[in-house]
Structure formats: C-alpha cells, structure tokens
Design a protein around this motif. Sequence first.
Motif: not given
Length: 397
Positions: A117-128, A353-358
């Motif tokens: 589900f998005t928006p999502c925790y930003d670490a998910f992007f890097n991990c995946i 934090m700006k929301g686009a991070t997520y």
Amino acid sequence: MSNFNEQRSRYGTYSTQWDYVQDRFGEKDLLPFSISDMDFMIPDGTIEVLDEAVARGFFGYTRWNHLDYKRSITRWFQQEFDSELDPEWCVYSPSVIYSLSVCIQLLSQKKDKIVTFTPCYDAFFNCIGGNERELIGFSLTNQNEQFTIDFPALEKVFIAEKPAIFLLCNPHNPTGRVFTEEELTRLISLCNAYHVALISDEIHMDVRRPGKQHLPILRFIDQIEVPVVLLSSASKTFNSPGLGGSYALFPEAALREQFLSILKGRDGLSSIPYPALLATMDCYNNQKNWLEELNRTIDGNFELLKKILAGDPRIHFAIPEATYLGWINVKELPYSMDELQTVLVKQEKVAIMKGATYGPEGADYLRFNLGAPKEKIIDGAERLMRAVRYLDERSSC
C-alpha cells in the motif's frame, strides 16, 4: 515512570534526528520532527535493568534462543492483542528491514513483483529495489483524509502483475491506518487465491488511539494458506532503536530454519546485543504502564496539533488511528512544497518531512513526528503556521 512533559536535550548523543539533521535538510540546529524515533527516555525500570548490566560489566556473546526472550514476546501478543502465538515461532533479527530483506530473498526471485500500500515507509523502496525486485505500489483510497482499500482494484493488480509477495504495513506508515478484521481477511483471501506470500511489518502496533484494536496477521493463521511472516520490535514502542534488535515470527518451521541459516551462517548475526535482549524482555514483561502513559501523551499531542492546524482551513488533517506520525495535507496551499520547505528550514528553523519521501501519493503532505513533549509539538506546529502566513504575506505584496 518517565516524565513525558519534560524536554531534555538529545544533542551530543549522535542522534540521527537531532545531531545530524543537516543530512536530510541541509541545515544544522533545526527543530526536528523527522525520522520516527521519539524524544522520550526509555522506561525508568528498563534504565535500571541496563544500569545493573553495566555495573556487572559482562558483554560477551549473548544467546537469544531461549524461552525467557521468546515468551516475553508471545506474552505481549497475548496480553495486548489477545493472540496466542507459539514461542518457537520467534527468532531474533538485528532490524525489521534486515528481516524484510532476507524474507524477500526467501519468498521471491529476482525481478519478481512485490505489492504494498502506498504511500509507504521509504525504506521499503530501497529494500525491494536493492534486492532486484519490483515494487508495485497500490494507492490507498483517500476520502477526506480517511484511507481505505479498493479491493476489486487490488484484485485486478494481483491478476495483472502476478506478485510473489504482498508487503503489509499495519498499522500503516505514514497514514496511521489500523486495518480491520474485514480488511485483513479480505486481503488474506486474495493472497490465498493468487498464491501471494504475506510479510507483515507491525512495528507501530502499540501506539494507537483509544478504542483502536490492532489485529496481528498471525491471529488469522488458520485462514492463511500461503507463506506468512510477522516482523516487529519493541524498539519503536519503547524508543530503543539505538540498542538494536527486532524479531520475526515464522509459523512455518522450514521457512524459519531457512531464515536462521542465513542469519547465523551467511551473515554471522546470531548473537543478540545484550542490552537489546534485556530491554526487550523488561519492556514486554514490565512496562505496560509506561506505554499507557505514552499513548495518553501522544493522544494529547494530536489534539494540540489538530487545534493549531485548524487555524487555516486550507490545511486538512485528521488524527490517525495509530502511530505518532501526523500526515498533514497541504495541497490547498498555493505554494510548492519546495517553497514551503525553504521557509520552514531557512527561516523557521524547523525540519518536517515532505510527504514525497514516501512516494508520489505523498507529494501534497507533510509527515510530522509527534513523539515528543507537548511544548515541542506546539512550537513546531506554530512555526509551520508562521511559515504559511509568511508565504501568504509575501504573495500579497
């Protein structure tokens, strides 16, 4: 009990949020409301346990695979969520994201797709991405800042994309949703029907508004026909990420043993940091009252933030069901996020934090961390409102 109203300096602790705020915002000495740790000391009782350990002075290799540790976790799930879990399902992990990375490797192949589900925790992007898988974001439906799941549309994504894994974050970061029994059972049914493994990150499970019940995914184990793992930690709840340590719950013995072979064999991470072991056990065994006081404090902080933000009808904010993270919609402000952030950082000296991070769904949002004494929350919210008024005045000249 800790004093949740007392502001104490975190400077000089090598704090990511405070001492190194310039890494994200380009400026030092900002008032930060950024990454998700809190400005509260860990419980007094846990400090005493750690003090005693330091006085003894033994910090050799430490075993986690014993019932003292594992039962502290399963008792917590029984006490807080009325969920019976087998202690043998519990394994130590250095962090939730480490667990996620290994589980991705075990439950999918390179180039496979993972839905979340998005928006999502930003670490998910890097991990995946770092594991050479493709993240398929499924946008939560926003109805007046209430976020829901369009299940027919989600099923179409499962059919079209054929994902290997659904990555659930519950309670959800950054929107704060606590998913209901109906939502979770419908999600499980979809995963069963399309043979999609389930990984559930539940690290925000304990910080919830009154009356909101968290339902661990393993509460539904009898309904789940696909591989499933629950990831969590005491560190988010009790503000101890600097001690290290998290855990994963694997009902399936074969998958659990595969995880342990990587943890111990390939990656050499089988020894838990002794302070993390002690803190997890003490927090789960003895610190329920501290958590109740924390939740009352966070509840009050959200009420304060909502009252201040209500001063500008263009800003839309609903108190979330869980987490200590405010998700603030600033879409109706006639300024770009870059313009707003420039005034916040350069003039008001505040880091939000700006929301686009997520993800792109967050482009019109700010994520505001409310895990702090109320005076800091008031100060930060008023700086945000001053920044908006400044931009209004500048545009009218």
